[in-house]
Design a protein around this motif. Sequence first.
Motif, PDB file in Angstrom:
ATOM      1  N   GLU A 212       0.829  -1.208   0.000  1.00 14.22           N
ATOM      2  CA  GLU A 212       0.000   0.000   0.000  1.00 14.22           C
ATOM      3  C   GLU A 212       0.864   1.259   0.000  1.00 14.22           C
ATOM      4  OE1 GLU A 212      -4.013  -1.682   2.277  1.00 14.22           O
ATOM      5  OE2 GLU A 212      -2.302  -0.943   3.445  1.00 14.22           O
ATOM      6  N   GLN A 213       1.953   1.226   0.763  1.00 18.43           N
ATOM      7  CA  GLN A 213       2.858   2.371   0.764  1.00 18.43           C
ATOM      8  C   GLN A 213       3.465   2.583  -0.621  1.00 18.43           C
ATOM      9  OE1 GLN A 213       5.631   3.072   3.949  1.00 18.43           O
ATOM     10  NE2 GLN A 213       4.582   1.630   5.307  1.00 18.43           N
ATOM     11  N   LYS A 214       3.880   1.483  -1.240  1.00 20.01           N
ATOM     12  CA  LYS A 214       4.458   1.585  -2.585  1.00 20.01           C
ATOM     13  C   LYS A 214       3.413   2.097  -3.572  1.00 20.01           C
ATOM     14  CE  LYS A 214       7.041  -1.100  -6.010  1.00 20.01           C
ATOM     15  NZ  LYS A 214       7.576  -2.439  -6.367  1.00 20.01           N
ATOM     16  N   TYR A 215       2.178   1.641  -3.411  1.00 21.66           N
ATOM     17  CA  TYR A 215       1.093   2.068  -4.292  1.00 21.66           C
ATOM     18  C   TYR A 215       0.869   3.569  -4.185  1.00 21.66           C
ATOM     19  CZ  TYR A 215      -3.815   2.954  -5.534  1.00 21.66           C
ATOM     20  OH  TYR A 215      -4.967   3.473  -6.046  1.00 21.66           O
ATOM     21  N   LEU A 216       0.826   4.104  -2.957  1.00 17.25           N
ATOM     22  CA  LEU A 216       0.591   5.532  -2.765  1.00 17.25           C
ATOM     23  C   LEU A 216       1.767   6.373  -3.251  1.00 17.25           C
ATOM     24  CD1 LEU A 216      -1.143   5.451   0.746  1.00 17.25           C
ATOM     25  CD2 LEU A 216      -2.184   6.163  -1.421  1.00 17.25           C
ATOM     26  N   GLU A 217       2.970   5.879  -3.008  1.00 14.88           N
ATOM     27  CA  GLU A 217       4.157   6.588  -3.502  1.00 14.88           C
ATOM     28  C   GLU A 217       4.141   6.689  -5.021  1.00 14.88           C
ATOM     29  OE1 GLU A 217       7.408   4.375  -1.962  1.00 14.88           O
ATOM     30  OE2 GLU A 217       7.236   5.175   0.079  1.00 14.88           O
ATOM     31  N   GLU A 218       3.890   5.553  -5.670  1.00 11.92           N
ATOM     32  CA  GLU A 218       3.894   5.531  -7.132  1.00 11.92           C
ATOM     33  C   GLU A 218       2.754   6.356  -7.712  1.00 11.92           C
ATOM     34  OE1 GLU A 218       3.924   1.480  -8.393  1.00 11.92           O
ATOM     35  OE2 GLU A 218       6.021   1.137  -7.802  1.00 11.92           O
ATOM     36  N   MET A 219       1.584   6.302  -7.077  1.00 15.32           N
ATOM     37  CA  MET A 219       0.445   7.076  -7.569  1.00 15.32           C
ATOM     38  C   MET A 219       0.725   8.569  -7.471  1.00 15.32           C
ATOM     39  SD  MET A 219      -3.546   7.019  -6.333  1.00 15.32           S
ATOM     40  CE  MET A 219      -3.132   7.552  -4.672  1.00 15.32           C
ATOM     41  N   THR A 220       1.338   9.005  -6.370  1.00 12.38           N
ATOM     42  CA  THR A 220       1.664  10.420  -6.188  1.00 12.38           C
ATOM     43  C   THR A 220       2.667  10.883  -7.235  1.00 12.38           C
ATOM     44  OG1 THR A 220       1.267  10.214  -3.808  1.00 12.38           O
ATOM     45  CG2 THR A 220       2.515  12.126  -4.541  1.00 12.38           C
ATOM     46  N   VAL A 221       3.690  10.064  -7.474  1.00 12.30           N
ATOM     47  CA  VAL A 221       4.702  10.416  -8.480  1.00 12.30           C
ATOM     48  C   VAL A 221       4.083  10.431  -9.874  1.00 12.30           C
ATOM     49  CG1 VAL A 221       6.827   9.645  -9.598  1.00 12.30           C
ATOM     50  CG2 VAL A 221       6.635   9.601  -7.105  1.00 12.30           C
TER      51      VAL A 221
END
Length: 591
Positions: A452-461
């Motif tokens: 989930e953390q990776k998902y949010l990081e990638e979505m923000t970028v």
Amino acid sequence: MNQFFKFVLASMIGFALAAVALGALFFFMMLGAAATSKPTVSVSKNSVLHLTLNQPMPEQSNNVEMGMFDFSTEEIPGLQASIDAIRHAKTDDKISGIFIHPDQGVSMGLASSKAFRNALEDFKTSGKWVISYSKYYTQGSYYLASVADEVYVNPMGTIDIHGFSATIPFFKDMLDKLGIKMQVFYAGDFKSATEPYRLNKMSEQNRLQLREFLEPIFMQFLGDIAEDRNLDVHSLRNVIDTLGVRNAEDAVRYGLADSVVYIDAVLADMRTRLGLKDDDKVKMVSLPKYVSSFAKDRGKGKDKIAVVYAEGTIVAGKGERGSIGDDKYVKLLRKIRKDEHVKAVVLRVNSPGGSALASENIWRELQLIREEGKKVVVSMGDYAASGGYYISCEADTIFAQPNTLTGSIGVFSMIPNAKTLFEEKLGIHWDSVKTTKNSIGINTVFDLSDDEQKYLEEMTVQVYERFLQRVAEGRGMHRDSVHKIAQGRIWSGEKARELGLVDAIGGLDDAIAAAAQMTGLEKYKTVEYPILPDPITELLEELTGQGDDNAVKAEILKQELGEFYPYFMHIREVMQTKGPQARLPVMVEFN
């Protein structure tokens, strides 16, 4: 027989309730007829335009949150309507002068004040007089008053000029004590909107960008005052740095005011200027009434330039009055796109941004307008930052005021985690049964998983990269060049012009003239959007469930929180917005 009487009684009660409901509806309809019918305003000869400036001044007239039962027939003039009124007064032989009387301060931003002040300067070229008086000048009201031929101040009053500031509350310690952890993801080293939730003071990057924004616009502010008051800029700044003006006499001593008098002396001065006798009444007309006394010439012909006001936070859905709801604006822009008589669109933006998704939806509709062969010109107001710049960057040409706050090209996402609050403070524990390791979804009571953390990081970028691409395509720049001046950093309108984010310095009239020239229009009329409903229509929508359920709550909160209401609204909007956000991180104190 008993059933018969029960039936009759129930029918009578139902009829009575229906009659009451219909009577109430009729009453509100009558109120609506009264509220929407504007009284004819007659301006007498030898009148004075009286500017108290004690109401909010939105971009578009009446585009502010209004009380649920506010049926006032007096308009709240918008910035452009107010400027038009001053221009009209310049050549109106019924108006002899202007009396600036801002006892309660002013509610205008930096760019709006500059545009309004320019209109006052232009009025003076007619040879008509401008005088000012106040019991207490805030620096915002004095900025406008300094244009006057004579600046009067009350014997017990003063002129409070103390400089510009950006004040940010930080909540990290409070959240730690409550057991709430803010899980933050952001793209852009200067994207500081999340700092209040993860730090206890400004980052060095944020402090740098704020200083570099505030210093030049403050010097412009001082320069405008110094020029009209015939003062040295550096001496004026020294007076302000040392809080040298501590009473009315100091204001005169340092050249900020001309005389220390009471209101009766000001009225006597106006009688002399108007050629009146000592006991004659000075005829004054308020700005709202004067705006209603004449019809602005919006041009002629079948061809139209649509002037679309986009002010407030960018939100998903319909949005409240004074906000930019993507559903509302997409529908509006689509209607304009399909109108064959609309040849160009001027988008007046005064927004700190908001939802990235909503900004993208509005951007798309503007792109379709351009693909239709219609020109799009943007005119920036006080703010056109983050999401406000997102919806601007597709334009053929962008105008800004020199002190517009723009840029802030960056994105963030933020999810609160209240697990510690529930478990350690409240004794509430959560458990679950899942079909997959992430089936609960992102929530506020469980820690984010690595996925989930990776998902949010990638979505923000990804959203940030999309933002960069939108700007690069709209401004004819390379992605890397945009990234270099983006990263969430704010810029003044003047600096943004140097960097290529803005094309020219100018106001709404300049944008309209540019749109006409680009389209080759000689005869055209301007039409303003959105068309705002009158107060009674909004009330009926509330009563019938068609309106905004938050209107009454917002009005109560505004009354209770007073000067802290904007901070509360900023926090609420940040926390309630779903998905990545493109939002300005700071409030600049001017007034």
